[in-house]
Design a protein around this motif. Structure first.
Motif, PDB file in Angstrom:
ATOM      1  N   LEU A 167       0.815  -1.218   0.000  1.00 26.83           N
ATOM      2  CA  LEU A 167       0.000   0.000   0.000  1.00 26.83           C
ATOM      3  C   LEU A 167       0.847   1.267   0.000  1.00 26.83           C
ATOM      4  O   LEU A 167       0.300   2.373  -0.050  1.00 26.83           O
ATOM      5  CB  LEU A 167      -0.920   0.014   1.220  1.00 26.83           C
ATOM      6  CG  LEU A 167      -1.955  -1.110   1.306  1.00 26.83           C
ATOM      7  CD1 LEU A 167      -2.715  -1.025   2.620  1.00 26.83           C
ATOM      8  CD2 LEU A 167      -2.921  -1.051   0.135  1.00 26.83           C
ATOM      9  N   GLN A 168       2.179   1.099   0.089  1.00 27.14           N
ATOM     10  CA  GLN A 168       3.117   2.224   0.175  1.00 27.14           C
ATOM     11  C   GLN A 168       2.777   3.121   1.372  1.00 27.14           C
ATOM     12  O   GLN A 168       2.687   4.342   1.252  1.00 27.14           O
ATOM     13  CB  GLN A 168       3.117   3.042  -1.123  1.00 27.14           C
ATOM     14  CG  GLN A 168       3.524   2.235  -2.342  1.00 27.14           C
ATOM     15  CD  GLN A 168       3.754   3.080  -3.580  1.00 27.14           C
ATOM     16  OE1 GLN A 168       4.648   3.939  -3.588  1.00 27.14           O
ATOM     17  NE2 GLN A 168       2.978   2.851  -4.617  1.00 27.14           N
ATOM     18  N   LYS A 169       2.610   2.476   2.521  1.00 24.83           N
ATOM     19  CA  LYS A 169       2.264   3.187   3.746  1.00 24.83           C
ATOM     20  C   LYS A 169       3.334   3.048   4.831  1.00 24.83           C
ATOM     21  O   LYS A 169       3.095   3.426   5.981  1.00 24.83           O
ATOM     22  CB  LYS A 169       0.924   2.673   4.292  1.00 24.83           C
ATOM     23  CG  LYS A 169      -0.270   2.951   3.393  1.00 24.83           C
ATOM     24  CD  LYS A 169      -0.533   4.445   3.227  1.00 24.83           C
ATOM     25  CE  LYS A 169      -1.782   4.705   2.404  1.00 24.83           C
ATOM     26  NZ  LYS A 169      -2.049   6.152   2.230  1.00 24.83           N
ATOM     27  N   LEU A 170       4.493   2.490   4.477  1.00 30.75           N
ATOM     28  CA  LEU A 170       5.588   2.472   5.435  1.00 30.75           C
ATOM     29  C   LEU A 170       6.146   3.890   5.566  1.00 30.75           C
ATOM     30  O   LEU A 170       6.094   4.678   4.622  1.00 30.75           O
ATOM     31  CB  LEU A 170       6.690   1.516   4.975  1.00 30.75           C
ATOM     32  CG  LEU A 170       6.342   0.021   5.016  1.00 30.75           C
ATOM     33  CD1 LEU A 170       7.421  -0.797   4.322  1.00 30.75           C
ATOM     34  CD2 LEU A 170       6.150  -0.466   6.449  1.00 30.75           C
ATOM     35  N   ALA A 171       6.669   4.195   6.730  1.00 31.16           N
ATOM     36  CA  ALA A 171       7.125   5.565   7.007  1.00 31.16           C
ATOM     37  C   ALA A 171       8.499   5.817   6.394  1.00 31.16           C
ATOM     38  O   ALA A 171       9.498   6.039   7.095  1.00 31.16           O
ATOM     39  CB  ALA A 171       7.156   5.812   8.510  1.00 31.16           C
ATOM     40  N   THR A 172       8.560   5.782   5.069  1.00 33.48           N
ATOM     41  CA  THR A 172       9.811   6.106   4.375  1.00 33.48           C
ATOM     42  C   THR A 172      10.035   7.618   4.409  1.00 33.48           C
ATOM     43  O   THR A 172       9.109   8.400   4.661  1.00 33.48           O
ATOM     44  CB  THR A 172       9.750   5.619   2.914  1.00 33.48           C
ATOM     45  OG1 THR A 172       8.554   6.119   2.303  1.00 33.48           O
ATOM     46  CG2 THR A 172       9.729   4.098   2.857  1.00 33.48           C
ATOM     47  N   ARG A 173      11.250   8.034   4.117  1.00 35.15           N
ATOM     48  CA  ARG A 173      11.611   9.444   4.293  1.00 35.15           C
ATOM     49  C   ARG A 173      10.868  10.377   3.334  1.00 35.15           C
ATOM     50  O   ARG A 173      10.615  11.539   3.677  1.00 35.15           O
ATOM     51  CB  ARG A 173      13.127   9.611   4.147  1.00 35.15           C
ATOM     52  CG  ARG A 173      13.897   9.005   5.316  1.00 35.15           C
ATOM     53  CD  ARG A 173      15.383   9.239   5.224  1.00 35.15           C
ATOM     54  NE  ARG A 173      16.050   8.832   6.456  1.00 35.15           N
ATOM     55  CZ  ARG A 173      17.350   8.955   6.684  1.00 35.15           C
ATOM     56  NH1 ARG A 173      18.145   9.466   5.733  1.00 35.15           N
ATOM     57  NH2 ARG A 173      17.876   8.579   7.827  1.00 35.15           N
ATOM     58  N   ASP A 174      10.529   9.895   2.159  1.00 37.23           N
ATOM     59  CA  ASP A 174       9.782  10.757   1.235  1.00 37.23           C
ATOM     60  C   ASP A 174       8.381  11.053   1.773  1.00 37.23           C
ATOM     61  O   ASP A 174       7.895  12.181   1.679  1.00 37.23           O
ATOM     62  CB  ASP A 174       9.703  10.112  -0.148  1.00 37.23           C
ATOM     63  CG  ASP A 174       8.930   8.802  -0.142  1.00 37.23           C
ATOM     64  OD1 ASP A 174       9.065   8.036   0.831  1.00 37.23           O
ATOM     65  OD2 ASP A 174       8.197   8.541  -1.121  1.00 37.23           O
ATOM     66  N   LEU A 175       7.722  10.039   2.368  1.00 33.56           N
ATOM     67  CA  LEU A 175       6.388  10.242   2.929  1.00 33.56           C
ATOM     68  C   LEU A 175       6.439  11.070   4.206  1.00 33.56           C
ATOM     69  O   LEU A 175       5.546  11.875   4.472  1.00 33.56           O
ATOM     70  CB  LEU A 175       5.717   8.899   3.193  1.00 33.56           C
ATOM     71  CG  LEU A 175       5.439   8.033   1.952  1.00 33.56           C
ATOM     72  CD1 LEU A 175       4.742   6.745   2.338  1.00 33.56           C
ATOM     73  CD2 LEU A 175       4.611   8.804   0.936  1.00 33.56           C
ATOM     74  N   LEU A 176       7.493  10.878   4.996  1.00 38.35           N
ATOM     75  CA  LEU A 176       7.643  11.692   6.204  1.00 38.35           C
ATOM     76  C   LEU A 176       7.840  13.157   5.836  1.00 38.35           C
ATOM     77  O   LEU A 176       7.312  14.053   6.500  1.00 38.35           O
ATOM     78  CB  LEU A 176       8.842  11.187   7.022  1.00 38.35           C
ATOM     79  CG  LEU A 176       8.698   9.805   7.667  1.00 38.35           C
ATOM     80  CD1 LEU A 176      10.003   9.400   8.338  1.00 38.35           C
ATOM     81  CD2 LEU A 176       7.556   9.784   8.670  1.00 38.35           C
ATOM     82  N   SER A 177       8.591  13.392   4.760  1.00 38.11           N
ATOM     83  CA  SER A 177       8.791  14.767   4.309  1.00 38.11           C
ATOM     84  C   SER A 177       7.479  15.381   3.828  1.00 38.11           C
ATOM     85  O   SER A 177       7.205  16.559   4.081  1.00 38.11           O
ATOM     86  CB  SER A 177       9.828  14.791   3.174  1.00 38.11           C
ATOM     87  OG  SER A 177       9.984  16.092   2.659  1.00 38.11           O
ATOM     88  N   ASN A 178       6.639  14.572   3.162  1.00 39.46           N
ATOM     89  CA  ASN A 178       5.339  15.068   2.702  1.00 39.46           C
ATOM     90  C   ASN A 178       4.420  15.410   3.869  1.00 39.46           C
ATOM     91  O   ASN A 178       3.498  16.220   3.719  1.00 39.46           O
ATOM     92  CB  ASN A 178       4.667  14.030   1.809  1.00 39.46           C
ATOM     93  CG  ASN A 178       5.374  13.855   0.484  1.00 39.46           C
ATOM     94  OD1 ASN A 178       6.091  14.749   0.035  1.00 39.46           O
ATOM     95  ND2 ASN A 178       5.192  12.712  -0.146  1.00 39.46           N
TER      96      ASN A 178
END
Length: 314
Positions: A167-178
């Motif tokens: 689901l691409q819901k892991l807290a990767t750095r790109d999503l944390l930045s968003n």
């Protein structure tokens, strides 16, 4: 919840406790996560985890009384309601009187969101199936990819991380930045070469490639696609063959331990070596295969075939 319509504050607290149970946390605050509660409350086949949304589930639990009244079941209280309140009419045609009891008013209010045809479609053998009725109120639809994600022989922790990765819901750095969370760097904490996202972490990172290639060599030809989009399409296929299911076990273990290594690099600044991660994956898959021998004779025979296929299983 199956007897009374609970106050909204109580239902919100129940949902809050469920979120704490799922994500973990300290005090009244759960850990950071990107998956919405609405998605979590969907069935696993629809991409969720099968939790129930408190307010909706409370109303649907009480709908069994609406079903009993509308289907005129052979119960004393149903006969009493039809005689005293409805007097031969359907509950949906009933005009509420001001002097009606509090409980009866709540049932009439709940019935406004239902219909007899809807209840019939959610019934089986004359009984109302609440889980089926709950799905009818959801806007989501079944997702074929979830059959592979929730493969019955995969390790539960591994399936949970794989579910978030798909689901691409892991807290990767790109999503944390968003999410406007300040970070010292957006680069992958493992290779420190390119920005971190799901596609990079599991397919493009030099470290991940070496780990996955080692797993492929060990599985002797069993593999999965090497990019995120093809990977998701590959997971949508119905995989009943035992070797294919073992591949899913290895895939889930690989995703889990790559994510585990990423977190160690991010939080502890101590990354594992490729050989160490590969060893953890092999041990996990091997233990799963050997554990299948204890389930049933048919499962044991297929597990024995797999041990012959992988001579270095031990």
């Amino acid at each position: 919840m199956s007897i009374f319509l609970l106050p909204q504050s109580a239902l919100k607290e129940i949902d809050h406790l469920c979120r704490l149970f799922l994500w973990g946390g300290k005090g009244n605050r759960s850990k950071f996560h990107l998956t919405s509660w609405e998605l979590v409350c969907c069935p696993k086949s629809h991409g969720g985890l099968g939790f129930k949304e408190g307010p909706l589930w409370n109303r649907l639990l009480l709908s069994k009384f609406i079903w009993a009244i509308s289907s005129k079941q052979d119960l004393l209280w149903v006969k009493w309601v039809n005689c005293i309140y409805l007097k031969g009419t359907q509950i949906w045609d009933y005009k509420l009187h001001p002097d009606a009891s509090w409980y009866w008013k709540k049932l009439i209010k709940i019935s406004k969101d239902l219909s007899f045809s809807l209840l019939v479609s959610a019934s089986a053998n004359g009984n109302l199936v609440l889980s089926r009725l709950y799905q009818l109120f959801l806007s989501s639809s079944p997702k074929p990819i979830m059959k592979s994600v929730w493969c019955s022989i995969s390790v539960p922790n591994h399936k949970f991380i794989l579910w978030q990765a798909v689901l691409q819901k892991l807290a990767t750095r790109d999503l944390l930045s968003n999410c406007h969370i300040s970070l010292p760097s957006l680069l992958c904490p493992i290779c420190d070469l390119l920005p971190e996202n799901h596609s990079h972490l599991f397919f493009e990172c030099v470290f991940s490639r070496r780990v996955v290639q080692s797993v492929f060599d060990w599985l002797q030809g069993l593999c999965w696609p090497s990019n995120f989009s093809d990977w998701c399409i590959w997971l949508e296929a119905d995989r009943k063959n035992f070797k294919d299911r073992i591949t899913l076990v290895a895939l889930a273990a690989s995703v889990y331990y790559i994510w585990y290594t990423r977190n160690r690099c991010h939080f502890d600044s101590s990354c594992l070596m490729v050989s160490s991660v590969t060893s953890l994956i092999k041990s996990s898959v091997s233990a799963r295969i050997l554990g299948l021998k204890l389930r049933s004779k048919s499962m044991a025979s297929r597990a024995n075939q797999m041990t012959q296929f992988l001579p270095n299983l031990y």
